[in-house]
Design a protein around this motif. Structure first.
Motif, short mmCIF file in Angstrom:
data_model
loop_
_atom_site.label_atom_id
_atom_site.label_comp_id
_atom_site.label_asym_id
_atom_site.label_seq_id
_atom_site.Cartn_x
_atom_site.Cartn_y
_atom_site.Cartn_z
N ARG A 123 0.84 -1.21 0.00
CA ARG A 123 0.00 0.00 0.00
C ARG A 123 0.87 1.25 0.00
O ARG A 123 0.60 2.21 -0.72
CB ARG A 123 -0.93 0.04 1.22
CG ARG A 123 -1.99 -1.04 1.29
CD ARG A 123 -3.05 -1.04 0.20
NE ARG A 123 -2.64 -1.42 -1.13
CZ ARG A 123 -2.36 -2.67 -1.56
NH1 ARG A 123 -2.44 -3.68 -0.76
NH2 ARG A 123 -1.99 -2.88 -2.80
N LEU A 124 1.91 1.26 0.84
CA LEU A 124 2.82 2.41 0.89
C LEU A 124 3.48 2.61 -0.48
O LEU A 124 3.56 3.74 -0.98
CB LEU A 124 3.86 2.23 1.98
CG LEU A 124 4.83 3.40 2.17
CD1 LEU A 124 4.09 4.68 2.50
CD2 LEU A 124 5.84 3.07 3.25
N GLU A 125 3.93 1.54 -1.08
CA GLU A 125 4.53 1.62 -2.41
C GLU A 125 3.53 2.19 -3.41
O GLU A 125 3.86 3.06 -4.23
CB GLU A 125 4.99 0.24 -2.85
CG GLU A 125 5.72 0.23 -4.17
CD GLU A 125 6.23 -1.16 -4.52
OE1 GLU A 125 6.09 -1.53 -5.70
OE2 GLU A 125 6.76 -1.84 -3.63
N SER A 126 2.29 1.74 -3.33
CA SER A 126 1.24 2.22 -4.23
C SER A 126 0.99 3.72 -4.03
O SER A 126 0.86 4.47 -5.00
CB SER A 126 -0.04 1.43 -3.99
OG SER A 126 -1.09 1.93 -4.77
N ILE A 127 0.93 4.15 -2.78
CA ILE A 127 0.72 5.58 -2.49
C ILE A 127 1.85 6.42 -3.08
O ILE A 127 1.60 7.41 -3.77
CB ILE A 127 0.61 5.82 -0.97
CG1 ILE A 127 -0.69 5.21 -0.43
CG2 ILE A 127 0.69 7.32 -0.64
CD1 ILE A 127 -0.73 5.14 1.09
N ILE A 128 3.08 6.02 -2.82
CA ILE A 128 4.23 6.78 -3.32
C ILE A 128 4.23 6.79 -4.85
O ILE A 128 4.42 7.85 -5.47
CB ILE A 128 5.56 6.22 -2.77
CG1 ILE A 128 5.60 6.29 -1.24
CG2 ILE A 128 6.76 6.92 -3.40
CD1 ILE A 128 5.43 7.67 -0.65
#
Length: 185
Positions: A123-128
């Protein structure tokens, strides 16, 4: 409802008188002036990283660079997203992740305790990645060192951040130490 800084952070920033060693504020502000700009505020607890992010956000709003922002401790964002999936809501309602993907300025705090799982890291990777592609401003805050970034956030996020973010290591003495010893609040 858009998540915001706590009352404590807002009150301290609005009262003025906050300052950070060197030119940390100006360096981060310069990085955030451009579309897609990012600031990574890292270092030990108590050094004023979240206060710095709140001051930067207020300045960006006051000068008209951004119209709005969203602030989340990373784990709370992931919990809010999970709760959103479980709850009944209007089909047109935006999820917390939708807001994180699209808000003009996103501040994610407590990076070192947020992802923790494959789902959280993804999710963090997707947000960034979404914010990178959309040229949206981002402030990331973590009680980690630059050397710990790949381990704490995953190689992909750490790599992306080296491209788009100004990293400020907040390694000055804790602002909290004085408060616990009867010094400054």
């Amino acid at each position: 409802m858009r998540p915001n800084f706590s009352k404590r952070h807002c009150d301290r920033v609005n009262s003025g008188g906050l300052s950070w060693p060197g030119n940390a504020f100006q360096i981060a502000l310069d990085a955030l002036k451009d579309e897609g700009g990012a600031a990574l505020l890292i270092g030990p607890r108590g050094t004023g990283k979240t206060q710095l992010a709140a001051a930067l956000t207020l300045k960006l709003i006051r000068v008209g660079t951004i119209p709005s922002y969203a602030y989340w401790p990373t784990l709370r964002l992931l919990d809010d997203q999970r709760d959103w999936y479980r709850a009944e809501h209007d089909a047109t309602a935006s999820s917390p992740l939708d807001l994180a993907y699209s808000t003009p300025l996103l501040i994610l705090d407590e990076l070192s305790v947020g992802p923790g799982t494959d789902w959280g890291t993804a999710r963090l990777e997707s947000i960034i990645d979404q914010r990178y592609g959309a040229m949206l401003r981002t402030i990331l805050i973590g009680n980690i060192s630059a050397a710990d970034l790949p381990r704490a956030l995953g190689d992909s996020v750490a790599s992306r951040l080296t491209e788009i973010a100004c990293a400020i290591e907040c390694s000055w003495p804790s602002f909290r130490l004085g408060a616990t010893l009867g010094g400054r609040p």
